[in-house]
Design a protein around this motif. Structure first.
Motif, short mmCIF file in Angstrom:
data_model
loop_
_atom_site.label_atom_id
_atom_site.label_comp_id
_atom_site.label_asym_id
_atom_site.label_seq_id
_atom_site.Cartn_x
_atom_site.Cartn_y
_atom_site.Cartn_z
N LYS A 1 0.86 -1.19 0.00
CA LYS A 1 0.00 0.00 0.00
C LYS A 1 0.89 1.23 0.00
O LYS A 1 1.95 1.25 0.63
CB LYS A 1 -0.90 0.04 1.23
CG LYS A 1 -1.99 -0.98 1.21
CD LYS A 1 -2.91 -0.80 2.39
CE LYS A 1 -4.01 -1.84 2.38
NZ LYS A 1 -4.87 -1.74 3.54
N GLU A 2 0.44 2.25 -0.71
CA GLU A 2 1.15 3.52 -0.74
C GLU A 2 0.26 4.58 -0.11
O GLU A 2 -0.92 4.66 -0.40
CB GLU A 2 1.51 3.91 -2.17
CG GLU A 2 2.56 3.02 -2.78
CD GLU A 2 2.98 3.50 -4.15
OE1 GLU A 2 3.32 4.68 -4.29
OE2 GLU A 2 2.94 2.69 -5.08
N TYR A 3 0.87 5.39 0.74
CA TYR A 3 0.15 6.45 1.43
C TYR A 3 0.76 7.79 1.05
O TYR A 3 1.97 7.96 1.08
CB TYR A 3 0.25 6.27 2.95
CG TYR A 3 -0.38 5.00 3.44
CD1 TYR A 3 -1.74 4.95 3.74
CD2 TYR A 3 0.36 3.84 3.60
CE1 TYR A 3 -2.33 3.79 4.21
CE2 TYR A 3 -0.22 2.67 4.06
CZ TYR A 3 -1.56 2.65 4.36
OH TYR A 3 -2.14 1.50 4.80
N LYS A 4 -0.12 8.74 0.73
CA LYS A 4 0.38 10.07 0.42
C LYS A 4 0.27 10.95 1.67
O LYS A 4 -0.47 10.65 2.59
CB LYS A 4 -0.38 10.68 -0.75
CG LYS A 4 -1.87 10.81 -0.55
CD LYS A 4 -2.53 11.30 -1.82
CE LYS A 4 -4.03 11.37 -1.64
NZ LYS A 4 -4.69 11.84 -2.84
N LYS B 1 5.93 9.07 -1.50
CA LYS B 1 4.85 8.39 -0.81
C LYS B 1 5.45 7.35 0.12
O LYS B 1 6.56 6.87 -0.09
CB LYS B 1 3.91 7.69 -1.80
CG LYS B 1 3.08 8.63 -2.62
CD LYS B 1 2.09 7.86 -3.46
CE LYS B 1 1.19 8.80 -4.25
NZ LYS B 1 0.22 8.05 -5.04
N LEU C 1 1.82 4.88 11.03
CA LEU C 1 1.18 5.53 9.88
C LEU C 1 0.70 6.94 10.22
O LEU C 1 0.77 7.84 9.38
CB LEU C 1 0.03 4.67 9.35
CG LEU C 1 0.47 3.36 8.69
CD1 LEU C 1 -0.75 2.48 8.39
CD2 LEU C 1 1.26 3.62 7.43
N THR D 1 2.14 10.02 8.09
CA THR D 1 1.22 10.69 7.16
C THR D 1 0.39 11.80 7.78
O THR D 1 -0.25 12.55 7.05
CB THR D 1 0.23 9.67 6.55
OG1 THR D 1 -0.61 9.16 7.59
CG2 THR D 1 0.94 8.53 5.87
N ARG E 1 -2.28 11.35 9.19
CA ARG E 1 -3.67 10.96 8.96
C ARG E 1 -4.00 9.79 9.87
O ARG E 1 -3.25 8.82 9.93
CB ARG E 1 -3.88 10.52 7.51
CG ARG E 1 -3.69 11.61 6.50
CD ARG E 1 -3.72 11.03 5.10
NE ARG E 1 -3.51 12.10 4.12
CZ ARG E 1 -4.29 12.30 3.08
NH1 ARG E 1 -5.32 11.53 2.86
NH2 ARG E 1 -4.03 13.27 2.25
N ARG F 1 -7.14 7.82 6.42
CA ARG F 1 -6.44 6.98 5.42
C ARG F 1 -7.45 6.15 4.63
O ARG F 1 -7.33 6.02 3.41
CB ARG F 1 -5.42 6.08 6.12
CG ARG F 1 -4.24 6.85 6.70
CD ARG F 1 -3.12 5.93 7.13
NE ARG F 1 -3.52 4.88 8.05
CZ ARG F 1 -3.49 4.97 9.37
NH1 ARG F 1 -3.08 6.09 9.95
NH2 ARG F 1 -3.86 3.96 10.13
N SER G 1 -9.22 8.39 2.16
CA SER G 1 -8.32 8.74 1.06
C SER G 1 -8.20 7.59 0.07
O SER G 1 -8.21 7.79 -1.14
CB SER G 1 -6.94 9.11 1.61
OG SER G 1 -6.06 9.43 0.58
N LEU G 2 -8.09 6.35 0.59
CA LEU G 2 -8.00 5.19 -0.30
C LEU G 2 -9.30 5.01 -1.09
O LEU G 2 -9.27 4.67 -2.27
CB LEU G 2 -7.70 3.92 0.50
CG LEU G 2 -6.27 3.80 1.03
CD1 LEU G 2 -6.15 2.58 1.94
CD2 LEU G 2 -5.27 3.71 -0.10
#
Length: 127
Positions: A2-5, A68, A100, A104, A106, A111, A114-115
């Motif tokens: 998974k990629e988180y911005k 990211k 996380l 982030t 968040r 999160r 956002s996803l």
């Protein structure tokens, strides 16, 4: 994986200036690296928490865009865990969420939202 911005106006390197030390603090000693989209991510082959089988985490660099956070938490099958290890499940969830959140800014709900938006915005997504 998974990629988180990051949140608008924030950058991963500002939130976590020493990724290696932060990862080791949350999950245990780094045992190697693995390439993902041209970036080297840290591998924790034997995480401190017995719920995790393996963790891969690090910054993915994109030219012209913000980095990211890429994370892959591989968890053991709950049926293979003993009673003491099952008690560590809550700590595993806390470690994931705390890391996380620090990276982030968040929380879990943000999160997830956002996803969901990224899936809704994906033109290849069939409903």
């Amino acid at each position: 994986m998974k990629e988180y911005k990051m949140r608008r106006g924030e950058h991963l390197e500002d939130r976590i200036p020493d990724m290696e030390a932060t990862v080791e603090e949350y999950f245990g000693p780094i045992t190697g690296t693995e390439e993902f989209k041209g970036s080297d991510l840290y591998v924790i082959a034997e995480p401190d928490n017995p719920v995790f089988e393996r963790i891969i985490v690090g910054a993915v660099e994109y030219s012209g865009k913000k980095d990211k956070l890429a994370v892959d938490f591989v968890e053991r099958d709950p049926t293979e865990l003993g009673p003491d290890e099952l008690e560590a499940a809550g700590d595993a969830v806390d470690a994931k969420n705390d890391f996380l959140l620090e990276a982030t800014a968040r929380d879990a709900k943000s999160r997830r939202d956002s996803l969901k938006r990224s899936v809704e915005d994906d033109p290849d997504h069939d409903l």
